[in-house]
Design a protein around this motif. Structure first.
Motif, PDB file in Angstrom:
ATOM      1  N   ASP A 148       2.699  -0.583   9.025  1.00  0.00           N
ATOM      2  CA  ASP A 148       2.465  -0.871   7.735  1.00  0.00           C
ATOM      3  C   ASP A 148       3.751  -2.008   7.190  1.00  0.00           C
ATOM      4  OD1 ASP A 148       4.557   0.742   6.845  1.00  0.00           O
ATOM      5  OD2 ASP A 148       3.120   2.115   5.966  1.00  0.00           O
ATOM      6  N   ARG A 149       3.458  -2.174   5.933  1.00  0.00           N
ATOM      7  CA  ARG A 149       4.042  -3.160   5.435  1.00  0.00           C
ATOM      8  C   ARG A 149       5.658  -2.676   5.434  1.00  0.00           C
ATOM      9  NH1 ARG A 149       0.400  -4.630   0.541  1.00  0.00           N
ATOM     10  NH2 ARG A 149      -0.076  -2.763   0.799  1.00  0.00           N
ATOM     11  N   TYR A 150       5.765  -1.510   5.346  1.00  0.00           N
ATOM     12  CA  TYR A 150       7.013  -0.918   4.834  1.00  0.00           C
ATOM     13  C   TYR A 150       7.742  -0.292   6.081  1.00  0.00           C
ATOM     14  CZ  TYR A 150       4.759  -1.110   0.522  1.00  0.00           C
ATOM     15  OH  TYR A 150       4.124  -1.573  -0.612  1.00  0.00           O
TER      16      TYR A 150
ATOM     17  N   GLY B 272     -16.681   9.969   9.015  1.00  0.00           N
ATOM     18  CA  GLY B 272     -16.251   8.580   9.465  1.00  0.00           C
ATOM     19  C   GLY B 272     -15.525   7.581   8.562  1.00  0.00           C
ATOM     20  N   ALA B 273     -14.837   7.928   7.384  1.00  0.00           N
ATOM     21  CA  ALA B 273     -14.162   7.130   6.594  1.00  0.00           C
ATOM     22  C   ALA B 273     -12.536   7.286   6.854  1.00  0.00           C
ATOM     23  CB  ALA B 273     -14.157   7.508   5.211  1.00  0.00           C
ATOM     24  N   LEU B 274     -11.944   6.230   7.331  1.00  0.00           N
ATOM     25  CA  LEU B 274     -10.645   6.137   7.567  1.00  0.00           C
ATOM     26  C   LEU B 274      -9.860   6.176   6.630  1.00  0.00           C
ATOM     27  CD1 LEU B 274      -8.862   5.897  10.296  1.00  0.00           C
ATOM     28  CD2 LEU B 274      -9.004   3.355  10.132  1.00  0.00           C
ATOM     29  N   ARG B 275      -8.808   6.864   6.388  1.00  0.00           N
ATOM     30  CA  ARG B 275      -7.908   7.114   5.184  1.00  0.00           C
ATOM     31  C   ARG B 275      -6.432   7.128   5.701  1.00  0.00           C
ATOM     32  NH1 ARG B 275     -10.499   9.805   0.480  1.00  0.00           N
ATOM     33  NH2 ARG B 275      -8.486  10.179  -0.254  1.00  0.00           N
ATOM     34  N   ASN B 276      -5.671   6.250   4.864  1.00  0.00           N
ATOM     35  CA  ASN B 276      -4.221   5.936   5.306  1.00  0.00           C
ATOM     36  C   ASN B 276      -3.286   6.774   4.449  1.00  0.00           C
ATOM     37  OD1 ASN B 276      -3.777   4.778   2.391  1.00  0.00           O
ATOM     38  ND2 ASN B 276      -4.116   2.798   3.605  1.00  0.00           N
ATOM     39  N   CYS B 277      -3.866   7.761   3.322  1.00  0.00           N
ATOM     40  CA  CYS B 277      -2.980   8.519   2.701  1.00  0.00           C
ATOM     41  C   CYS B 277      -3.924   9.699   2.194  1.00  0.00           C
ATOM     42  CB  CYS B 277      -2.355   7.788   1.517  1.00  0.00           C
ATOM     43  SG  CYS B 277      -1.330   9.038   0.531  1.00  0.00           S
ATOM     44  N   LEU B 278      -3.569  10.966   2.289  1.00  0.00           N
ATOM     45  CA  LEU B 278      -4.075  12.133   1.920  1.00  0.00           C
ATOM     46  C   LEU B 278      -4.564  12.075   0.213  1.00  0.00           C
ATOM     47  CD1 LEU B 278      -5.212  15.038   2.643  1.00  0.00           C
ATOM     48  CD2 LEU B 278      -2.956  15.772   2.225  1.00  0.00           C
TER      49      LEU B 278
ATOM     50  N   VAL C 146      -4.038   0.858   8.046  1.00  0.00           N
ATOM     51  CA  VAL C 146      -2.572   1.090   8.005  1.00  0.00           C
ATOM     52  C   VAL C 146      -1.586   0.014   7.173  1.00  0.00           C
ATOM     53  CG1 VAL C 146      -0.389   1.324   9.548  1.00  0.00           C
ATOM     54  CG2 VAL C 146      -2.616   2.275  10.119  1.00  0.00           C
ATOM     55  N   TRP C 147      -2.095  -1.207   7.140  1.00  0.00           N
ATOM     56  CA  TRP C 147      -1.494  -2.161   6.641  1.00  0.00           C
ATOM     57  C   TRP C 147      -1.616  -2.396   5.080  1.00  0.00           C
ATOM     58  CZ3 TRP C 147       2.251  -5.160   8.414  1.00  0.00           C
ATOM     59  CH2 TRP C 147       2.689  -6.433   7.725  1.00  0.00           C
ATOM     60  N   ALA C 148      -2.693  -1.594   4.767  1.00  0.00           N
ATOM     61  CA  ALA C 148      -2.946  -1.616   3.241  1.00  0.00           C
ATOM     62  C   ALA C 148      -2.467  -0.191   2.656  1.00  0.00           C
ATOM     63  CB  ALA C 148      -4.455  -1.305   3.098  1.00  0.00           C
ATOM     64  N   LYS C 149      -1.558   0.549   3.185  1.00  0.00           N
ATOM     65  CA  LYS C 149      -0.750   1.770   2.793  1.00  0.00           C
ATOM     66  C   LYS C 149       0.237   1.505   1.716  1.00  0.00           C
ATOM     67  CE  LYS C 149       0.516   6.082   4.649  1.00  0.00           C
ATOM     68  NZ  LYS C 149       0.841   6.980   5.923  1.00  0.00           N
ATOM     69  N   PHE C 150       0.168   2.321   0.801  1.00  0.00           N
ATOM     70  CA  PHE C 150       1.070   2.223  -0.365  1.00  0.00           C
ATOM     71  C   PHE C 150       2.490   2.730   0.037  1.00  0.00           C
ATOM     72  CE2 PHE C 150      -2.719   1.894  -3.526  1.00  0.00           C
ATOM     73  CZ  PHE C 150      -2.785   0.604  -3.443  1.00  0.00           C
ATOM     74  N   PRO C 151       3.540   2.363  -0.698  1.00  0.00           N
ATOM     75  CA  PRO C 151       4.984   3.074  -0.119  1.00  0.00           C
ATOM     76  C   PRO C 151       4.926   4.628  -0.592  1.00  0.00           C
ATOM     77  CG  PRO C 151       5.133   2.024  -2.099  1.00  0.00           C
ATOM     78  CD  PRO C 151       3.911   1.616  -1.579  1.00  0.00           C
ATOM     79  N   GLY C 152       4.190   4.996  -1.395  1.00  0.00           N
ATOM     80  CA  GLY C 152       4.053   6.536  -1.848  1.00  0.00           C
ATOM     81  C   GLY C 152       2.795   7.029  -2.413  1.00  0.00           C
TER      82      GLY C 152
END
Length: 331
Positions: free
Chosen positions: A9-11, A270-276, A305-311
């Motif tokens: 990801d970006r971080y 079938g939804a992909l989630r980058n954070c719980l 993954v690239w769109a994931k926030f820092p927290g």
């Protein structure tokens, strides 16, 4: 966004751990997760098929995922799960595990192990038979304890026991569970109550912080930290200083570990989630069913993954609980 190499990801966090939910249904109604009545479940035709799950798992491996965990709801209410485990095992992940409430585990533990499952986490929030139905609303403690033994006999080890602590309901059992870890050799992991209940009644006052758990246990049995080579595990691990047993602390709320998070989640539909805790979703099911190629799916993984926030922002003023609850997302 890199179009090859690991899922980064970006971080700079590399994502190699995928949690796949196979159902949003569950045969229990734990107070911290689901209401006793009235929760609507997904129609079967909206769920990913075993063929679709296997295909997505292969693409995930091709882009760098090395660890796969099967979740729910309760995954063992999905018919034919051992056959899916066999297909996923053939993909060749370094680790293939499952989280279960244990109610159906004993009857299929051997089949799961033969199919290629490596280990299981069993949820158990109390060691008191009379308290079990108060927290889980259904089921019996002795069934879950028997399932743990059956899983160990089948070779699904190391067995981990997940305990969600609730202030005033089971936090008086912290030392009981620590003793359980010492006497059984099972890894007991204490999990903070998270704002993922379907009722939307999460209350920070019910939260038992991981630091408190550590202090209460170490006052009786001193604890020593176990370092994780990757630093990406959700649990802080501790062994008892006398060398007998291990506990883990998953302090998602009080001490977030977002900076080292390496996880993605795929919901049963079938939804992909980058954070719980995020509502950011990308549907791979629709992509597959509309003729998408494996390359298209791989790109969707990278975009997620690239769109994931820092927290996750739980402790920030503007935080809103996700629209989907834990049982709908998959743990």
């Amino acid at each position: 966004m890199p179009l090859e190499g690991p899922l980064v990801d970006r971080y700079g966090r590399v994502h190699n751990d995928l949690r796949i939910s196979v159902t949003d249904r569950c045969n229990l109604r734990c107070v911290y997760c689901m209401p006793e009545e009235g929760l609507a479940f997904m129609p079967k035709n909206e769920l990913l098929s075993f063929d679709e799950i296997t295909r997505l798992a292969q693409v995930a491996k091709d882009v760098g995922v090395s660890a796969l965990r099967i979740t729910g709801g309760e995954p063992l209410v999905r018919k034919g799960l051992p056959s899916l485990i066999g297909r996923l095992s053939a993909v060749g992940f370094e680790d293939l595990a499952m989280t279960t409430n244990g109610t159906e585990l004993a009857r299929v533990a051997e089949d799961l192990a033969k199919a290629g499952l490596r280990r299981v986490n069993v949820s158990c929030d109390t060691l008191r038979p009379e308290r079990f139905p108060a927290i889980r609303r259904r089921g019996k403690l002795d069934v879950v304890l028997h399932a743990m033994a059956a899983a160990e006999k089948a070779g699904l080890i190391p067995l981990k026991v997940n305990v969600v602590l609730l202030r005033g309901q089971n936090d008086d059992e912290i030392l009981d569970f620590a003793s359980f870890a010492r006497t059984t050799g099972r890894v007991v992991r204490f999990i903070e109550f998270m704002p993922l209940d379907a009722q939307g009644r999460w209350d920070r006052n019910q939260l038992v912080p991981g630091r408190e758990v550590f202090e209460r246990i170490s006052a009786v049995w001193p604890l020593a930290s176990i370092s994780e080579p990757s630093g990406a595990a959700p649990a802080e691990r501790f062994r008892f200083a006398d060398g007998v047993g291990e506990i883990g602390l998953i302090s998602s709320v009080s001490e977030p570990f977002c900076g080292t998070c390496n996880r993605l989640r795929l919901t049963a539909d079938g939804a992909l989630r980058n954070c719980l805790f995020s509502d950011d979703e990308r549907t791979v099911r629709d992509l597959l069913r509309n003729g998408g190629t494996d390359a298209d799916v791989a790109l969707l993984f990278r975009q997620a993954v690239w769109a994931k926030f820092p927290g996750h922002g739980i402790n920030e003023p503007g935080f809103l609980s996700p629209a989907r609850s834990m049982s709908m997302i998959g743990g």
